[in-house]
Design a protein around this motif. Structure first.
Motif, mmCIF file in Angstrom:
data_model
loop_
_atom_site.group_PDB
_atom_site.id
_atom_site.type_symbol
_atom_site.label_atom_id
_atom_site.label_comp_id
_atom_site.label_asym_id
_atom_site.label_seq_id
_atom_site.Cartn_x
_atom_site.Cartn_y
_atom_site.Cartn_z
ATOM 1 N N GLY A 89 4.687 43.176 39.861
ATOM 2 C CA GLY A 89 3.487 42.486 39.387
ATOM 3 C C GLY A 89 3.715 41.012 39.159
ATOM 4 O O GLY A 89 2.954 40.192 39.638
ATOM 5 N N GLY A 90 4.753 40.665 38.462
ATOM 6 C CA GLY A 90 5.024 39.253 38.209
ATOM 7 C C GLY A 90 4.085 38.677 37.161
ATOM 8 O O GLY A 90 3.236 39.386 36.631
ATOM 9 N N PRO A 91 4.253 37.380 36.863
ATOM 10 C CA PRO A 91 3.417 36.764 35.831
ATOM 11 C C PRO A 91 1.994 36.568 36.324
ATOM 12 O O PRO A 91 1.785 36.321 37.515
ATOM 13 C CB PRO A 91 4.105 35.411 35.603
ATOM 14 C CG PRO A 91 4.739 35.096 36.911
ATOM 15 C CD PRO A 91 5.160 36.413 37.505
ATOM 16 N N PRO A 92 1.030 36.667 35.433
ATOM 17 C CA PRO A 92 -0.350 36.410 35.846
ATOM 18 C C PRO A 92 -0.550 34.905 36.044
ATOM 19 O O PRO A 92 0.239 34.113 35.538
ATOM 20 C CB PRO A 92 -1.163 36.904 34.649
ATOM 21 C CG PRO A 92 -0.250 36.779 33.487
ATOM 22 C CD PRO A 92 1.139 37.002 34.003
ATOM 23 N N PRO A 93 -1.579 34.509 36.785
ATOM 24 C CA PRO A 93 -1.885 33.084 36.928
ATOM 25 C C PRO A 93 -2.125 32.472 35.551
ATOM 26 O O PRO A 93 -2.514 33.196 34.627
ATOM 27 C CB PRO A 93 -3.181 33.080 37.737
ATOM 28 C CG PRO A 93 -3.216 34.396 38.424
ATOM 29 C CD PRO A 93 -2.516 35.355 37.533
ATOM 30 N N ASN A 94 -1.882 31.194 35.396
ATOM 31 C CA ASN A 94 -2.046 30.587 34.076
ATOM 32 C C ASN A 94 -3.506 30.315 33.740
ATOM 33 O O ASN A 94 -4.401 30.509 34.562
ATOM 34 C CB ASN A 94 -1.194 29.323 33.951
ATOM 35 C CG ASN A 94 -1.680 28.221 34.880
ATOM 36 O OD1 ASN A 94 -2.822 28.215 35.311
ATOM 37 N ND2 ASN A 94 -0.794 27.311 35.196
ATOM 38 N N VAL A 95 -3.700 29.844 32.541
ATOM 39 C CA VAL A 95 -5.062 29.702 32.021
ATOM 40 C C VAL A 95 -5.880 28.710 32.849
ATOM 41 O O VAL A 95 -7.085 28.890 33.045
ATOM 42 C CB VAL A 95 -5.027 29.298 30.530
ATOM 43 C CG1 VAL A 95 -4.314 27.977 30.313
ATOM 44 C CG2 VAL A 95 -6.422 29.243 29.944
ATOM 45 N N LEU A 96 -5.237 27.671 33.387
ATOM 46 C CA LEU A 96 -5.990 26.694 34.173
ATOM 47 C C LEU A 96 -6.570 27.296 35.434
ATOM 48 O O LEU A 96 -7.694 27.011 35.816
ATOM 49 C CB LEU A 96 -5.089 25.507 34.522
ATOM 50 C CG LEU A 96 -4.641 24.668 33.341
ATOM 51 C CD1 LEU A 96 -3.256 25.025 32.914
ATOM 52 C CD2 LEU A 96 -4.774 23.216 33.640
ATOM 53 N N CYS A 97 -5.765 28.152 36.077
ATOM 54 C CA CYS A 97 -6.248 28.799 37.299
ATOM 55 C C CYS A 97 -7.410 29.731 36.988
ATOM 56 O O CYS A 97 -8.397 29.784 37.728
ATOM 57 C CB CYS A 97 -5.113 29.555 37.974
ATOM 58 S SG CYS A 97 -3.769 28.481 38.512
#
Length: 497
Positions: free
Chosen positions: A92-100
């Motif tokens: 899965g990995g990290p989710p996209p950050n808040v800006l995205c």
DNA sequence: GTAGGGTTAG
């Protein structure tokens, strides 16, 4: 509604200042799968993090550009791609950050796809990414558009995210758009109390509200006040003023304002000239294109020529702009399609859809459909609808309105009703329902009306009842001899409730 | 690199 549920979902904030891109080593979102993790040094991990951050920035820039271009589907696709690359490691990995997430949600909201925007925020929260002030501002904007100011207030007061200038400005803009200028001033006072300095973006909506009301004197006074406060009106503020002056036929004053621009420390942009020229065109005073004309200016003039029926001039302008190296866009193309239809060149107009270098959008199809129905070419219209669906262009409210009006005019009330029922899969549009009901009631098609409310996919609410009764009454059905027809429909509607 | 105000097509 989903919006209030989601607003509530934002209330309990996990970690207000922590975005997923920050280096919080809480171990929640390790970037790599365990196997890889075991034999990577801290330095390598650091490198990977940096790489990911760069990647997120690049994707974000791309999404923003696509959104600006109006290609929301592509924004969604890029975002999905971003998520996919994160998951390449396997777990899965990290989710996209808040800006995205903000960029995605904003693009969706701007395109009127608010349900999806809210879903994006829900997903963001579910992945443990904390919203920031911008996320809140996007939500406030959506609430304000639906006139849900109480929900906007609730969000500000309970979310725990500290409001920033953007928050107040968004709220002020929303209030102004809704015509609540007094309340907007209230918010301005409130932010001053909280020692939050207003920006041009805070004042401009108020200037605009005055302009829209024709209160140009007050608009100018406020702009003078801005200057006094050291918050100089910028090109956007002046654009608002110039538009109002154009609407009021005060072109001399426009020239005056433009003349003074250099001393007032702002620079007219192409948008400024587009507004000016659009104003002149609307009053029938100018079709001359100046050197600074860009694609929007060309579109404006071409569209105005189309109104005048001078469709040959449009072709000339098209070649002219291409020669100058100005690239026509989808709107240019749609104006061309419309002008060809006006000129009766249907086959040429239709063939443009398949031409290279041009992506037909819903407006293109709507334009053609309108003209096919208008000329009674029902088979062509049907074929075009198929082509549209084959090309994955989703019909919108305008499409359904065109189809329904076109079919009703040909007396095909049954087919029109069927299209309305089909439109319900993308949500009820009161505008579309209004159009259909009007036609059916005036044509005395009681059976079809009954069919609208008899289906299982449509539960009428207060507004629908109101509309139905009003439509019947306006058509004279509230007379005692015909009242039973309305009764029949109301019975069916009540059964559904 | 995200949000907040302005222009053109059915």
């Amino acid at each position: 509604m989903a919006s209030s549920a989601s607003a509530a979902a934002l209330l309990p904030l996990p970690l207000p200042s922590c975005s997923s891109s920050e280096d919080s080593d809480d171990g929640k979102h390790l970037p790599s799968p365990p196997a890889l993790e075991a034999n990577t040094s801290p330095a390598q991990q650091q490198k990977q993090k940096q790489k990911r951050r760069r990647q997120e920035r690049d994707y974000n820039v791309a999404m923003k550009a696509l959104a600006l271009d109006g290609d929301v589907d592509e924004v969604v696709a890029v975002f999905a791609e971003l998520k996919r690359t994160a998951g390449e490691g396997g777990d899965g990995g990290p989710p996209p950050n808040v800006l995205c997430y903000n960029t995605l949600a904003n693009a969706l909201a701007e395109a009127g796809r608010e349900g999806e925007a809210l879903k994006a925020f829900d997903e963001m929260l579910a992945s443990g990414v904390a919203p920031n002030a911008s996320s809140q501002n996007i939500l406030i904007k959506m609430h304000a558009r639906r006139l849900e100011f109480d929900l906007a207030w609730e969000l500000i007061h309970k979310s725990g995210v500290e409001p920033d200038v953007g928050t107040y400005s968004t709220l002020i803009a929303g209030l102004c758009r809704a015509g609540k200028v007094v309340e907007a001033w209230g918010v301005l006072d409130w932010m001053l109390e909280k020692n939050c300095r207003p920006m041009v973006q805070t004042y401009t909506p108020i200037v605009q509200a005055y302009c829209r009301d024709g209160r140009i004197v007050e608009a100018k006074l406020l702009m003078a006040e801005m200057e006094r406060l050291g918050c100089l009106p910028n090109v956007v503020t002046y654009n608002v003023l110039i538009r109002a002056l154009c609407d009021g036929d005060r072109f001399d004053e426009v020239e005056q304002v433009l003349m003074e621009s250099s001393t007032k420390d702002w620079k007219p942009s192409t948008v400024t000239y587009n507004i000016y020229m659009n104003g002149l065109c609307k009053k029938g005073r100018s079709t001359e294109l100046k050197w600074y004309a860009g694609v929007v200016a060309y579109n404006t003039v071409m569209s105005s020529l189309c109104e005048m029926g001078k469709w040959r001039g449009i072709m000339k302008l098209l070649t002219d702009m291409i020669k100058k190296g100005i690239e026509p866009n989808t709107r240019t193309f749609n104006i061309l399609v419309r002008s060809l239809c006006v000129g009766g060149k249907f086959s040429l107009a239709k063939s443009l859809i398949h031409s290279q270098g041009f992506a037909a959008n819903v407006v293109t199809y709507n334009t053609l459909l309108h003209w096919f129905y208008y000329r009674g070419k029902l088979t062509e219209a049907n074929r075009l609808i198929s082509v549209m669906l084959e090309n994955n262009v989703a019909p919108d409210e305008v499409t359904y309105t065109i189809i329904i009006v076109g079919l009703c005019r040909e007396g095909k009330f049954d087919a029109a009703t069927a299209y309305f029922l089909k439109s319900l899969t993308s949500g009820l549009s009161m505008d579309v329902l209004t159009v259909l009901l009007n036609r059916l009631v005036y044509a005395d098609k009681i059976w079809e009306i009954n069919r609208i409310f008899d289906g299982k996919d449509f539960v009428p609410d207060y507004h629908v009842f109101d509309l139905t009764i009003r439509t019947f009454c306006r058509a004279g059905y509230c007379h005692y001899r015909t009242f039973y027809k309305l009764n029949l429909i109301l019975d069916t509607m009540l059964k559904r409730k």
